[in-house]
Design a protein around this motif. Structure first.
Motif, PDB file in Angstrom:
ATOM      1  N   ASP A 100      45.810  37.520  34.337  1.00  0.00           N
ATOM      2  CA  ASP A 100      44.532  36.809  34.273  1.00  0.00           C
ATOM      3  C   ASP A 100      44.464  35.638  35.254  1.00  0.00           C
ATOM      4  O   ASP A 100      43.454  34.932  35.306  1.00  0.00           O
ATOM      5  N   ARG A 101      45.527  35.433  36.053  1.00  0.00           N
ATOM      6  CA  ARG A 101      45.520  34.362  37.054  1.00  0.00           C
ATOM      7  C   ARG A 101      45.481  34.924  38.478  1.00  0.00           C
ATOM      8  O   ARG A 101      45.747  34.206  39.436  1.00  0.00           O
ATOM      9  N   GLY A 103      43.335  36.987  41.517  1.00  0.00           N
ATOM     10  CA  GLY A 103      41.989  37.266  42.002  1.00  0.00           C
ATOM     11  C   GLY A 103      42.038  37.961  43.346  1.00  0.00           C
ATOM     12  O   GLY A 103      43.112  38.192  43.913  1.00  0.00           O
ATOM     13  N   ILE A 111      45.557  40.046  47.368  1.00  0.00           N
ATOM     14  CA  ILE A 111      45.246  39.300  46.157  1.00  0.00           C
ATOM     15  C   ILE A 111      45.526  37.821  46.383  1.00  0.00           C
ATOM     16  O   ILE A 111      46.249  37.434  47.304  1.00  0.00           O
ATOM     17  N   PHE A 228      40.538  45.028  43.177  1.00  0.00           N
ATOM     18  CA  PHE A 228      39.375  44.231  43.585  1.00  0.00           C
ATOM     19  C   PHE A 228      38.553  44.912  44.675  1.00  0.00           C
ATOM     20  O   PHE A 228      37.697  44.284  45.292  1.00  0.00           O
TER      21      PHE A 228
END
Length: 229
Positions: A100-101, A103, A111, A228
Motif C-alpha cells: 500500500d506504499r 505507486g 514504480i 500501474f
C-alpha cells in the motif's frame, strides 16, 4: 495401551480424517475449465512485468529494482522486495516495501516507493527474516516450478502469475512441455491457493485437472502489463 496413548491415537486419527476430508473438499471445488470466464484476467497484470522493474524514490531518482513479490496465504500481495545499492555504501541491500506504499513511477513499467537515505533503515530486510513469516512466499518460488496434472505426469512449468487489481493472484500461466502434445501455451489456470497443490519449497505445482480436462484447452496469449499500466 494406556489411556494417554489411546487419547493421542484417537486425536491423530481424527486429525488425519479431517485432513483427508479437507483434501477431498478442495479437489471437489475445482471448477470446470469450460465454465471459467478468463476474460476477467484481461483486466489484471503480470508478476513478470513487475519483477526487475525500475524503482524510483521520492525525488524521482532511481534507487534500485524489484527483486521479488511477497504474497500472503490468501494469495494477496503483502510487499515487494527492492534491491538497492544507492545508499549506505555497503553494497546491495534488500528493502521490504508494503504494497500500500507503492505507486506508479515516472517511467513506463516503473514504480515509486518512499525509499531514501533517510528511510532505508526502516525498510531494510533479508530473505532469512522473510522466510520466518508463516505462509508468506515469494513470487519467484512459484514461477518456474514444474507442473503436474491430476492423473499423474509432468505437464510443463509455471511461467507467470496473474494478479487482479486488488493485488490478489487470480491465475497461474503454464508453458507446456513440447512433448505433451497440446501446444506450448501459455495456458491460464485458476489459482486455488497456498497448500492446495503447492507450497513453498515443493518444487512442483499440482493442477486439479486431468489430462482429458486440459486436452482441448485453448492457450491464453494475452500480453499483460504491470500493476500501474
Amino acid at each position: 495401551m494406556t489411556k494417554a496413548l489411546m487419547t493421542s491415537a484417537l486425536a491423530l486419527a481424527m486429525a488425519m480424517g479431517i485432513g483427508q476430508a479437507g483434501a477431498a473438499t478442495q479437489n471437489s471445488q475445482a471448477m470446470d475449465l469450460k465454465d471459467w470466464d478468463r476474460t476477467a484476467l484481461n483486466q489484471g497484470w503480470s508478476a513478470k512485468a513487475l519483477l526487475d522493474a525500475e524503482v524510483f524514490g521520492p525525488n524521482n531518482e532511481e534507487v534500485g529494482d524489484v527483486d521479488d513479490i511477497l504474497i500472503g496465504p490468501d494469495g494477496k500481495i503483502r510487499a515487494v522486495i527492492v534491491e538497492t545499492d544507492a545508499f549506505l555504501n555497503i553494497g546491495d541491500v534488500e528493502a521490504r516495501i508494503a504494497w500500500d506504499r507503492i505507486g506508479p513511477g515516472p517511467e513506463e513499467e516503473s514504480i515509486s516507493v518512499p525509499l531514501s537515505e533517510e528511510t532505508i533503515e526502516e525498510f531494510r530486510s533479508d530473505y532469512d527474516e522473510v522466510a520466518q513469516e508463516r505462509r508468506v512466499f515469494r513470487a519467484r518460488e512459484l514461477i518456474g516450478d514444474a507442473v503436474r496434472v491430476k492423473d499423474g505426469g509432468g505437464y510443463g512449468r509455471i511461467d507467470d502469475l496473474v494478479f487482479g487489481r486488488d493485488g490478489r493472484i487470480q491465475a497461474v500461466t503454464v508453458n507446456a512441455d513440447y512433448g505433451y502434445g497440446y501446444g506450448v501455451g501459455p495456458y491460464a489456470y485458476p489459482f486455488y491457493g497456498y497448500e492446495r497443490g503447492w507450497q513453498p519449497g515443493m518444487g512442483h505445482y499440482d493442477l486439479p485437472f486431468s489430462r482429458d480436462q486440459i486436452a482441448s484447452y485453448e492457450a491464453y496469449d494475452r500480453d499483460l502489463g504491470g500493476p500501474f499500466d
